[in-house]
Structure formats: structure tokens, C-alpha cells
Design a protein around this motif. Structure first.
Motif, PDB file in Angstrom:
ATOM      1  N   PRO A   1       1.042  -1.307   0.104  1.00  0.00           N
ATOM      2  CA  PRO A   1      -0.030  -0.097   0.111  1.00  0.00           C
ATOM      3  C   PRO A   1       0.980   1.350  -0.036  1.00  0.00           C
ATOM      4  N   SER A   2       0.429   2.333  -0.658  1.00  0.00           N
ATOM      5  CA  SER A   2       1.053   3.542  -0.633  1.00  0.00           C
ATOM      6  C   SER A   2       1.293   3.902   1.014  1.00  0.00           C
ATOM      7  N   ARG A   3       2.215   4.998   1.160  1.00  0.00           N
ATOM      8  CA  ARG A   3       2.457   5.393   2.587  1.00  0.00           C
ATOM      9  C   ARG A   3       1.088   5.932   3.299  1.00  0.00           C
ATOM     10  N   SER A   4       0.197   6.716   2.701  1.00  0.00           N
ATOM     11  CA  SER A   4      -0.872   7.205   3.221  1.00  0.00           C
ATOM     12  C   SER A   4      -1.821   6.267   3.654  1.00  0.00           C
ATOM     13  N   THR A   5      -1.903   4.988   2.549  1.00  0.00           N
ATOM     14  CA  THR A   5      -2.999   4.109   3.082  1.00  0.00           C
ATOM     15  C   THR A   5      -2.383   3.037   3.961  1.00  0.00           C
ATOM     16  N   ALA A   6      -1.124   3.019   4.093  1.00  0.00           N
ATOM     17  CA  ALA A   6      -0.446   2.157   5.378  1.00  0.00           C
ATOM     18  C   ALA A   6      -0.882   2.864   6.638  1.00  0.00           C
ATOM     19  N   LYS A   7      -0.826   4.324   6.617  1.00  0.00           N
ATOM     20  CA  LYS A   7      -1.039   4.940   7.924  1.00  0.00           C
ATOM     21  C   LYS A   7      -2.531   4.693   8.155  1.00  0.00           C
ATOM     22  N   LEU A   8      -3.347   4.940   7.393  1.00  0.00           N
ATOM     23  CA  LEU A   8      -4.784   4.808   7.579  1.00  0.00           C
ATOM     24  C   LEU A   8      -5.034   3.429   8.051  1.00  0.00           C
ATOM     25  N   LEU A   9      -4.556   2.342   7.503  1.00  0.00           N
ATOM     26  CA  LEU A   9      -4.659   1.042   8.177  1.00  0.00           C
ATOM     27  C   LEU A   9      -4.210   0.871   9.329  1.00  0.00           C
ATOM     28  N   ALA A  10      -3.022   1.423   9.837  1.00  0.00           N
ATOM     29  CA  ALA A  10      -2.620   1.542  11.173  1.00  0.00           C
ATOM     30  C   ALA A  10      -3.569   2.051  12.312  1.00  0.00           C
ATOM     31  N   LEU A  11      -4.491   2.961  11.641  1.00  0.00           N
ATOM     32  CA  LEU A  11      -5.290   3.775  12.460  1.00  0.00           C
ATOM     33  C   LEU A  11      -6.544   3.163  12.814  1.00  0.00           C
ATOM     34  N   VAL A  12      -7.140   2.197  11.995  1.00  0.00           N
ATOM     35  CA  VAL A  12      -8.594   1.924  12.107  1.00  0.00           C
ATOM     36  C   VAL A  12      -8.532   0.272  12.694  1.00  0.00           C
TER      37      VAL A  12
ATOM     38  N   LYS B   1     -18.816   1.994  13.707  1.00  0.00           N
ATOM     39  CA  LYS B   1     -17.613   2.213  15.006  1.00  0.00           C
ATOM     40  C   LYS B   1     -16.681   3.293  14.468  1.00  0.00           C
ATOM     41  N   ALA B   2     -16.261   3.321  13.104  1.00  0.00           N
ATOM     42  CA  ALA B   2     -15.102   4.087  12.778  1.00  0.00           C
ATOM     43  C   ALA B   2     -15.398   4.564  11.243  1.00  0.00           C
ATOM     44  N   TRP B   3     -14.809   5.736  11.137  1.00  0.00           N
ATOM     45  CA  TRP B   3     -14.729   6.432   9.700  1.00  0.00           C
ATOM     46  C   TRP B   3     -13.477   7.199   9.642  1.00  0.00           C
ATOM     47  N   ALA B   4     -12.781   6.486   8.635  1.00  0.00           N
ATOM     48  CA  ALA B   4     -11.387   7.048   8.242  1.00  0.00           C
ATOM     49  C   ALA B   4     -11.342   7.780   6.788  1.00  0.00           C
TER      50      ALA B   4
END
Length: 207
Positions: free
Chosen positions: A30-41, A137-140
Motif C-alpha cells: 500500500p501507499s504510505r498514506s494508505t498504510a497509515k490509515l490501516l494502522a489507525l483503524v 464504529k469508525a470513519w477514516a
């Protein structure tokens, strides 16, 4: 009749583009931004709006009991669904079109993601509100930083699209309005990260 936004997106994000992006995902992840999103949700059932070739969806396999992908590109939907099947996942659902118009057909999911999607849609309030209503539960979201140089860059992109004869446009929406819309619907900012260009925000439903 399909909206002009969907028609232009379907033409722009064609099969050649989708195959190229899937190959890049296989090679680099995944791109850097996608990887960061995945780490948060958190994990759970997933509604991935504008999910492209399915990088987020693939990260939710096999735990998610349901994955729904809504996209304005037939090619993206096809490639992402094909990839889920290759991974042995059989609980994927795909819908083509404008999510705001399709929202009534989509049930609530644990997690709703919009990875570099808000910047592709003209009506921030409509898209954010409709998608927040489907988040249990979550919105990212991943969206552009509200900076002068981002606005200048988007203006150049839009000029190129206009000269190319495409109705596709890109937008830099107000950061404060994104947060306000989430908070008005009972969410709080639970995690945040960023790259040079993108903001990565994860909200969770307040209890």
C-alpha cells in the motif's frame, strides 16, 4: 442517467490504470498514506468507498465478515473483486456509481474508509454525511492538506483535465469542515497522521 462525475471517473480510471495500480500494489504494498490509515483503524466489516484496486479491502481479509466496495470505476471494482476471490474471500459486494445516490442501498458497516476520495467529490457535506451515517464504529479518511500549494496543484490538475476534455475535477476541502461534520454525527477524532501531501484522520463513534 449516470452523474457526470461517475462518467468522467469511469473513463479516467480504466482497465489499464487499474491493472497498473494492482501490479504496483503487489510489488510495493500500500501507499504510505494508505498504510497509515490501516494502522489507525480497527478491523470489522468494511465499507470502502472509492476503494480503487482494493488495498484496504485486502488488509481486512480474512477477518471481515463483510466487505462492500462502492466505486465510480467499473475497472477498479472488477480488479478489486477479482483480487478478493484470488485470496479466497467470498463475502465481497460491489456497487458501481455515486455513493451519495447509492447510500440507501448500503447497510451500516463497522468501518467506513475514504482513501483519497473526498478530494475527488465536489460536495463534501453530502459525501461525508452519507458515509458517516454508515459507520458503526469508525470513519477514516485520507484527504489533501489545506495548503496554498495544494490548491495550486489541484488547479493545474483541473486545467489539464479541462484541456483533455474530461469533466473530472479535484478539490481541496476545508480541514475544519471535515472534522465538524464528523463531530456533528457523534464521532471524535481518535487518530491522526500525515504525509507531505495527505492528512490521515480516523474517527470513532463516541460512546
Amino acid at each position: 442517467m449516470p452523474c457526470a462525475h461517475c462518467i468522467s471517473a469511469d473513463k479516467l480510471f480504466d482497465t489499464r490504470t487499474a491493472r497498473r495500480e494492482l501490479d504496483k500494489l503487489h510489488r510495493r504494498g500500500p501507499s504510505r498514506s494508505t498504510a497509515k490509515l490501516l494502522a489507525l483503524v480497527p478491523r470489522g466489516s468494511l465499507l470502502d468507498i472509492g476503494g480503487g484496486v482494493g488495498a484496504i479491502q485486502q488488509a481486512f481479509v480474512p477477518e471481515a465478515e463483510r466487505i462492500t466496495h462502492v466505486d465510480a470505476s467499473h475497472a477498479y471494482l472488477h480488479v478489486a473483486a477479482e483480487e478478493l476471490r484470488r485470496m479466497g474471500y467470498t463475502h465481497g459486494h460491489q456497487l458501481f456509481g455515486d455513493f451519495v445516490e447509492l447510500a440507501d442501498e448500503v447497510p451500516v458497516h463497522d468501518v467506513v474508509t475514504l482513501d483519497r476520495v473526498l478530494c475527488c467529490y465536489p460536495d463534501l457535506d453530502a459525501l461525508a454525511s452519507a458515509s458517516l451515517d454508515k459507520a458503526g464504529k469508525a470513519w477514516a479518511v485520507v484527504f489533501p492538506k489545506e495548503r496554498w500549494w495544494m490548491k495550486a496543484g489541484m488547479a493545474l490538475v483541473n486545467l489539464a483535465m479541462r484541456l483533455w476534455g474530461s469533466d473530472y475535477r479535484a478539490y481541496v476541502h476545508p480541514e475544519a469542515r471535515v472534522r465538524q461534520l464528523a463531530e456533528e454525527r457523534g464521532f471524535r477524532l481518535a487518530g491522526r497522521d500525515a504525509t507531505l501531501v495527505w492528512l490521515v484522520w480516523s474517527f470513532e463513534r463516541a460512546t
